[in-house]
Write a protein that holds these residues in place. Structure first.
Motif, PDB file in Angstrom:
ATOM      1  N   PRO A 171     -12.249   3.025  23.352  1.00 49.08           N
ATOM      2  CA  PRO A 171     -12.012   1.588  23.508  1.00 49.08           C
ATOM      3  C   PRO A 171     -10.799   1.156  22.691  1.00 49.08           C
ATOM      4  O   PRO A 171     -10.564   1.657  21.590  1.00 49.08           O
ATOM      5  N   ALA A 172     -10.026   0.246  23.240  1.00 44.38           N
ATOM      6  CA  ALA A 172      -8.905  -0.312  22.486  1.00 44.38           C
ATOM      7  C   ALA A 172      -9.452  -1.057  21.272  1.00 44.38           C
ATOM      8  O   ALA A 172     -10.583  -1.570  21.297  1.00 44.38           O
ATOM      9  N   LEU A 173      -8.668  -1.105  20.213  1.00 42.10           N
ATOM     10  CA  LEU A 173      -9.077  -1.895  19.061  1.00 42.10           C
ATOM     11  C   LEU A 173      -9.271  -3.341  19.515  1.00 42.10           C
ATOM     12  O   LEU A 173      -8.412  -3.925  20.157  1.00 42.10           O
ATOM     13  N   GLY A 174     -10.427  -3.889  19.220  1.00 41.40           N
ATOM     14  CA  GLY A 174     -10.710  -5.264  19.609  1.00 41.40           C
ATOM     15  C   GLY A 174     -11.298  -5.406  20.998  1.00 41.40           C
ATOM     16  O   GLY A 174     -11.661  -6.513  21.403  1.00 41.40           O
ATOM     17  N   GLU A 175     -11.430  -4.306  21.744  1.00 42.44           N
ATOM     18  CA  GLU A 175     -11.936  -4.393  23.118  1.00 42.44           C
ATOM     19  C   GLU A 175     -13.372  -4.905  23.146  1.00 42.44           C
ATOM     20  O   GLU A 175     -13.732  -5.757  23.972  1.00 42.44           O
ATOM     21  N   LYS A 176     -14.201  -4.386  22.255  1.00 42.66           N
ATOM     22  CA  LYS A 176     -15.593  -4.819  22.225  1.00 42.66           C
ATOM     23  C   LYS A 176     -15.708  -6.266  21.740  1.00 42.66           C
ATOM     24  O   LYS A 176     -16.524  -7.041  22.253  1.00 42.66           O
ATOM     25  N   ALA A 177     -14.879  -6.632  20.777  1.00 38.87           N
ATOM     26  CA  ALA A 177     -14.924  -7.999  20.256  1.00 38.87           C
ATOM     27  C   ALA A 177     -14.480  -9.009  21.304  1.00 38.87           C
ATOM     28  O   ALA A 177     -14.883 -10.181  21.263  1.00 38.87           O
ATOM     29  N   ALA A 178     -13.662  -8.551  22.257  1.00 40.18           N
ATOM     30  CA  ALA A 178     -13.160  -9.440  23.318  1.00 40.18           C
ATOM     31  C   ALA A 178     -13.994  -9.311  24.592  1.00 40.18           C
ATOM     32  O   ALA A 178     -13.515  -9.617  25.688  1.00 40.18           O
ATOM     33  N   ALA A 179     -15.235  -8.865  24.445  1.00 40.31           N
ATOM     34  CA  ALA A 179     -16.071  -8.569  25.605  1.00 40.31           C
ATOM     35  C   ALA A 179     -16.230  -9.756  26.546  1.00 40.31           C
ATOM     36  O   ALA A 179     -16.408  -9.577  27.757  1.00 40.31           O
ATOM     37  N   ASP A 180     -16.158 -10.975  26.033  1.00 41.21           N
ATOM     38  CA  ASP A 180     -16.304 -12.143  26.888  1.00 41.21           C
ATOM     39  C   ASP A 180     -15.085 -12.365  27.777  1.00 41.21           C
ATOM     40  O   ASP A 180     -15.127 -13.166  28.717  1.00 41.21           O
ATOM     41  N   ARG A 181     -13.988 -11.659  27.495  1.00 44.51           N
ATOM     42  CA  ARG A 181     -12.761 -11.781  28.280  1.00 44.51           C
ATOM     43  C   ARG A 181     -12.470 -10.524  29.095  1.00 44.51           C
ATOM     44  O   ARG A 181     -11.481 -10.496  29.830  1.00 44.51           O
ATOM     45  N   VAL A 182     -13.292  -9.497  28.934  1.00 44.56           N
ATOM     46  CA  VAL A 182     -13.016  -8.192  29.561  1.00 44.56           C
ATOM     47  C   VAL A 182     -14.137  -7.839  30.535  1.00 44.56           C
ATOM     48  O   VAL A 182     -15.329  -7.911  30.199  1.00 44.56           O
ATOM     49  N   THR A 183     -13.768  -7.451  31.754  1.00 45.05           N
ATOM     50  CA  THR A 183     -14.734  -6.968  32.740  1.00 45.05           C
ATOM     51  C   THR A 183     -14.257  -5.625  33.284  1.00 45.05           C
ATOM     52  O   THR A 183     -13.095  -5.258  33.137  1.00 45.05           O
ATOM     53  N   TYR A 184     -15.176  -4.913  33.929  1.00 39.23           N
ATOM     54  CA  TYR A 184     -14.883  -3.544  34.343  1.00 39.23           C
ATOM     55  C   TYR A 184     -15.156  -3.312  35.827  1.00 39.23           C
ATOM     56  O   TYR A 184     -15.455  -2.195  36.230  1.00 39.23           O
ATOM     57  N   GLN A 185     -15.042  -4.348  36.635  1.00 38.37           N
ATOM     58  CA  GLN A 185     -15.214  -4.188  38.062  1.00 38.37           C
ATOM     59  C   GLN A 185     -14.367  -5.209  38.817  1.00 38.37           C
ATOM     60  O   GLN A 185     -13.911  -6.198  38.248  1.00 38.37           O
TER      61      GLN A 185
END
Length: 465
Positions: A171-185
């Motif tokens: 995961p990119a640094l900060g990817e998990k913290a930005a989970a509300d802005r990141v989707t995977y589909q």
């Protein structure tokens, strides 16, 4: 508790998706008893999560012939074989009826958490191959059970393990913290809530295959709509852009697959998406406004975006197979004999050498990974590949080796020929016909304005992720 004799036991199939249900149909056809264990509440649970996406294969290519034979006595009629189903169509009109026909042979809400040999962990050699498999299952209601099996076919797919945004595979640094802005589909822009997240917003799409092409085309359509003005896509591509970046186009023997690439190219050419090349994501940083900034390994920072769609492929969950002996390729996590046939570092043109039970076998006899999971991290799987795999595997389990070895599979050409090229090979050293242009560079295509670079990359293409 003593285990029954092997011949009295079912073949456990993990997953009630396209490959798993086809495997069950072929086992029934061979006179064997399947038991399908599906973690979700319905058949095709993973497919239903991308119900809004249209397949680039026709109905004629996504219905298994043996499954169709099992369905025929119920009055089921295959939809027009020349038309293209959506994921929702595929699940509702084919997978669900097939599960209904199989009846109590399919259990839902059943998560497989472990597979082993009865009384033998992976270390023990003594009398190993004569022992039944034991499959540990946890049900949605909290119950646990251990099921004995004569063989195990893992068709659980890779949907639950999407690859992250980070170019290192982490995961990119900060990817998990930005989970509300990141989707995977691929976003369902017909859903009002999802549409509102992207309408008039700036969205980064990270990926280089069919899913990313689809997302770019959807976002371009949104930008053309009355409520989507000012919608902008930023396409992140880890490599450069070449003539084959957008797939085979009109040379693709699956026309709808070729059309996806052409639609993505049109999104860039028409200015609805910008492309940033040679961008390997290192971090996702949140601004005070809530928007996020993508930062590359080389220190480049892109303009803030509102949303990030990560479509960098999938990887297999091997955790519940830790007590059986698998022989997997160190790169792809696919069976070692299959890996060279599908390796995106070498593989081209969308063709796969005919393969079946022999390429899918492991040191642990009687365990098979099939369907999408058999490809590990390789991105070029087609449903018809899985159907041929399970036909061969079911025959092998039944002892019909002649039929199991009679593997016939010809996949449609992508129209993208040549090797994929090495990840960091300088442009001068690349084969001109290769899939990927190597030199990281900002590329502007058509109407893309020079002031706004964009990022592009997608899983599922010739080059993978």
């Amino acid at each position: 508790m003593n285990a029954p004799a092997l011949t009295e036991l079912p073949v456990v199939v993990v997953g009630a998706g396209p490959a798993g249900l086809a495997a069950a149909a072929h086992l029934v056809d061979q006179g064997l008893e399947p038991l399908v264990l599906e973690a979700g509440p319905v058949a095709g649970a993973a497919v239903r999560e991308w119900a809004h996406v249209k397949l680039f294969s026709t109905w004629g290519e996504v219905v298994d012939p043996t499954a169709e034979k099992l369905l025929a006595p119920t009055g089921w009629t295959r939809p027009d074989p020349a038309t293209y189903p959506s994921g929702g169509d595929w699940a509702a009109q084919y997978l669900e009826p097939l599960a209904d026909v199989l009846g109590e042979r399919v259990r839902f809400g059943a998560t497989v958490t472990g597979v082993s040999r009865t009384g033998r962990d992976r270390i023990v050699d003594a009398d190993r191959e004569t022992q039944p498999f034991v499959v540990h299952v946890e049900y949605a209601d909290g119950r646990e059970e251990r099921i004995f099996a004569r063989a195990v076919i893992d068709a659980s797919g890779t949907w639950t393990a999407p690859s992250p945004a980070g170019a290192s595979g982490l995961p990119a640094l900060g990817e998990k913290a930005a989970a509300d802005r990141v989707t995977y589909q691929v976003p369902d822009l017909k859903d009002p809530a999802v549409r509102a997240r992207h309408a008039g917003k700036r969205t980064a799409v990270i990926g280089s295959g069919a899913s990313a092409f689809t997302a770019l085309a959807y976002l371009a359509d949104l930008a053309k709509s009355e409520d989507g003005q000012d919608t902008k896509a930023v396409w992140i591509l880890r490599r450069g852009i070449s003539g084959s970046t957008f797939g085979g186009g009109t040379a693709d023997q699956l026309p709808a697959r070729g059309a996806l690439g052409l639609a993505a190219k049109a999104a860039v050419d028409d200015g609805y998406a910008d492309a940033v090349t040679g961008f390997r994501t290192e971090a996702i940083e949140r601004e005070d406004s809530g928007r996020v900034v993508l930062v590359a390994e080389d220190g480049r920072r892109l303009e803030p975006v509102d949303e990030v769609i990560v479509l960098t492929g999938f990887r297999p969950d091997l955790s519940f197979l830790s007590e059986v002996r698998l022989n997997l390729d160190e790169r792809l996590q696919a069976p070692v004999d299959l890996a060279p046939l599908i390796d995106p570092n070498q593989h081209s043109c969308g063709t796969v050498y005919p393969h079946g039970h022999r390429e899918l076998s492991h040191p642990e006899q009687g365990v098979y990974l099939v369907g999408m999971k058999s490809y590990g991290r390789a991105p070029t799987f087609l449903a018809m590949t899985g159907y041929e795999q399970v036909r061969s595997v079911a025959a092998a389990i039944a002892g019909d080796i002649e039929s199991a070895d009679r593997v016939e599979l010809t996949l449609p050409e992508t129209g993208v020929c040549g090797g994929a090229g090495l990840f960091d090979t300088p442009e001068a050293d690349q084969d001109a016909g290769g899939c990927c242009a190597p030199a990281p560079a900002l590329v502007q295509i058509g109407a893309v304005p020079a002031a706004e670079p964009d990022e592009q990359r997608q899983a599922g293409g010739c080059c993978g992720s």
